[in-house]
Design an enzyme around this catalytic site. Sequence first.
Site, PDB file in Angstrom:
ATOM      1  N   HIS A  63      76.151 -70.120  34.470  1.00 61.63           N
ATOM      2  CA  HIS A  63      76.376 -68.717  35.008  1.00 61.63           C
ATOM      3  C   HIS A  63      76.143 -67.811  34.076  1.00 61.63           C
ATOM      4  CE1 HIS A  63      79.278 -69.607  38.530  1.00 61.63           C
ATOM      5  NE2 HIS A  63      77.957 -70.086  38.966  1.00 61.63           N
ATOM      6  N   GLU A 269      88.664 -51.077  33.022  1.00 58.27           N
ATOM      7  CA  GLU A 269      87.489 -51.222  33.075  1.00 58.27           C
ATOM      8  C   GLU A 269      86.918 -50.417  34.138  1.00 58.27           C
ATOM      9  OE1 GLU A 269      85.326 -55.283  34.558  1.00 58.27           O
ATOM     10  OE2 GLU A 269      86.723 -54.677  35.760  1.00 58.27           O
ATOM     11  N   GLU A 416      79.140 -50.917  34.387  1.00 50.09           N
ATOM     12  CA  GLU A 416      80.361 -51.393  33.925  1.00 50.09           C
ATOM     13  C   GLU A 416      80.702 -51.102  32.396  1.00 50.09           C
ATOM     14  OE1 GLU A 416      80.739 -55.218  36.993  1.00 50.09           O
ATOM     15  OE2 GLU A 416      80.691 -55.505  34.550  1.00 50.09           O
ATOM     16  N   ARG A 418      83.712 -51.994  29.355  1.00 59.00           N
ATOM     17  CA  ARG A 418      84.816 -52.663  28.791  1.00 59.00           C
ATOM     18  C   ARG A 418      85.244 -52.248  27.441  1.00 59.00           C
ATOM     19  NH1 ARG A 418      84.737 -58.296  31.544  1.00 59.00           N
ATOM     20  NH2 ARG A 418      82.449 -58.031  31.192  1.00 59.00           N
TER      21      ARG A 418
END
Length: 551
Positions: A63, A269, A416, A418
């Site tokens: 992954h 997030e 995104e 974070r």
Amino acid sequence: MSQTPPNFPANIEVQQETFENWDGVINVPNVWTCAPKSGADVVTVCNWAVSEGYTVRARGIMHSWSPLTLVSGTPANAKVLLVDTTKYLTALKFIPASGNQSAQVNAQLGATMLQLMEFLEQQAGGKGAATGYSFPHIPAPGNLTVGGALAIDAHGSAVPSPADDFNASYGSLSNQILAFTAVVTNSANSTVYSLRTFQRGEGDDKAFLTHLGRAFLIDATLQIVDNYNLRCQSFTNIPNATLFQAPTASTPVPAGSVASYVAQTGRIEVICYPFTDTCWFKVWTNSPTQPSGSVAVNQPYNYPFSDNLPGWVTNLLKLVTSGDPSLTPTLSSAFMTITSLGLNNIFAPLNDLWGPSKDVLIYIKDTTLKVTANGYAVRLARTNLQKSIADFATEFNSLLKSYQGRNLYPVNAPFEIRVTSLDDPAKVAAKNAQSPVISALTPEPIDIQNQWDTAVWFDVLTLPGTSGENEFYSDLEAWFTNTFTGTYGRPYPEWSKGWAYTPTSGPWTNAAYMQTIRDSFTNWDWEVATLQKYDQGNLFTNALLTQLFVP
Ligand code: FAD
């Protein structure tokens, strides 16, 4: 084709399997893949590989985006052996607290993060509000191996705040390592491999804490914290103009901005579809008891609307983006609407969840949309957190607009954001511990000099093969490099994702950027030499690593 590679050790399972990474861009059929049952078996296959001229790649769940295991186009007859750690190398052992020593866990590195977190939750002796143990933050998917996560300095999103301040590192998972066992050659001119256990702080250990697959680790002992309960609120109604607003001298942390939430709870997030005015904004708060109005959960993966996208939605997305990309803004806002409806469903609301840490931190399932991603960690001072986010949002939108002007829609999935701390070695319970050398969170002299204590992780996602994606990613990478300079900050690649872009060839092809990477790690040369010293047979490498790991 023979049943095994030549002279392969008889007692170790081996077969040909397809290697495919997360977004399917790397697909190599018929790669010899073995499944050893112990560290000793891994040693046996490594010594076999030396004698037969094979290279060896540890293989977790696959992954990843970056070609750290196999590069795209690896020929069918390449002499490379994959070692699947997920079948047998999955044992987990709890080490209870004793004397001054806090509880620890020893994990064989083929165990998944979900298996590890479930195991930790079941252990007795924790003094937290939730049973068992945890980490200050973890990656969002459960289906990654611990070995894969440690190889690339994995992270979630958290910094210490008034809501929680564990006496632990809020940097990468790699910085939680206290000891590990690796397969190494342990004398200068030998290509014989054996197992060796390293203790954190002994010296050479720090080369292995983040290694990108340039080593082979069997197990690791990690420090852990008492488990805790988290509330996860999801907001879909805060205007981006508020979340991403630029700070001013008189208002360094504007009300309602991302930084204002970080200051309160340390855990956020941003998931933001392009061409939309609001995003999915998550705020986690350490909440020992269930807040009123919050729905209790006792298992991870609580967002079925994003995890279980029917195949037809993905296909529709592909159709729209390849057929008529100008529909991207419409589709993007449709996705935001689906997100908002999924979260705010009045019959089963998901916008305010509460439960043991892992149940609200792990939320990405294998069935989610398989997009591609770039990734950078920008290290800077907390006082510049909001400025970096405002600058990024402005640049992202202006780039989107200029591409739109050319009828190009390179981004059709969210960006995104974070936030974490850096890899503080003082928060590691081992004498003389030093930070992982090539983690994106390793404090360098420049960080210390400028009091940079924070990393902002930026990722931009899109469907693989979208027209203009590599040009867009190249432009954005140049912006990161040119913007975060001097005392403002410095960008580092997120190893598992896309970096080193060129407009024509895509990620991992920009030699100048690779040199920038090497230059920005003070101890790069030492890292290269040390990993080489323990791999005299040159087993643990591939074309990308060979290109990158030069002094
Ligand atoms: P693989 O892809 O199988 O391997 C990755 C690398 O690790 C290879 O170089 C491999 O050789 C090496 N490796 C694996 N095991 C060992 C071992 N025992 N010894 C030596 N080397 C080893 N990362 C984050 O930090 N935070 C996130 O929130 C996050 N979210 C993600 C979401 C998605 C959808 C995906 C696809 C990835 C995400 N990642 C995230 C990245 C992920 O953590 C890394 O790609 C990780 O390496 C994947 O683990 P894996 O088991 O699939 O490893």
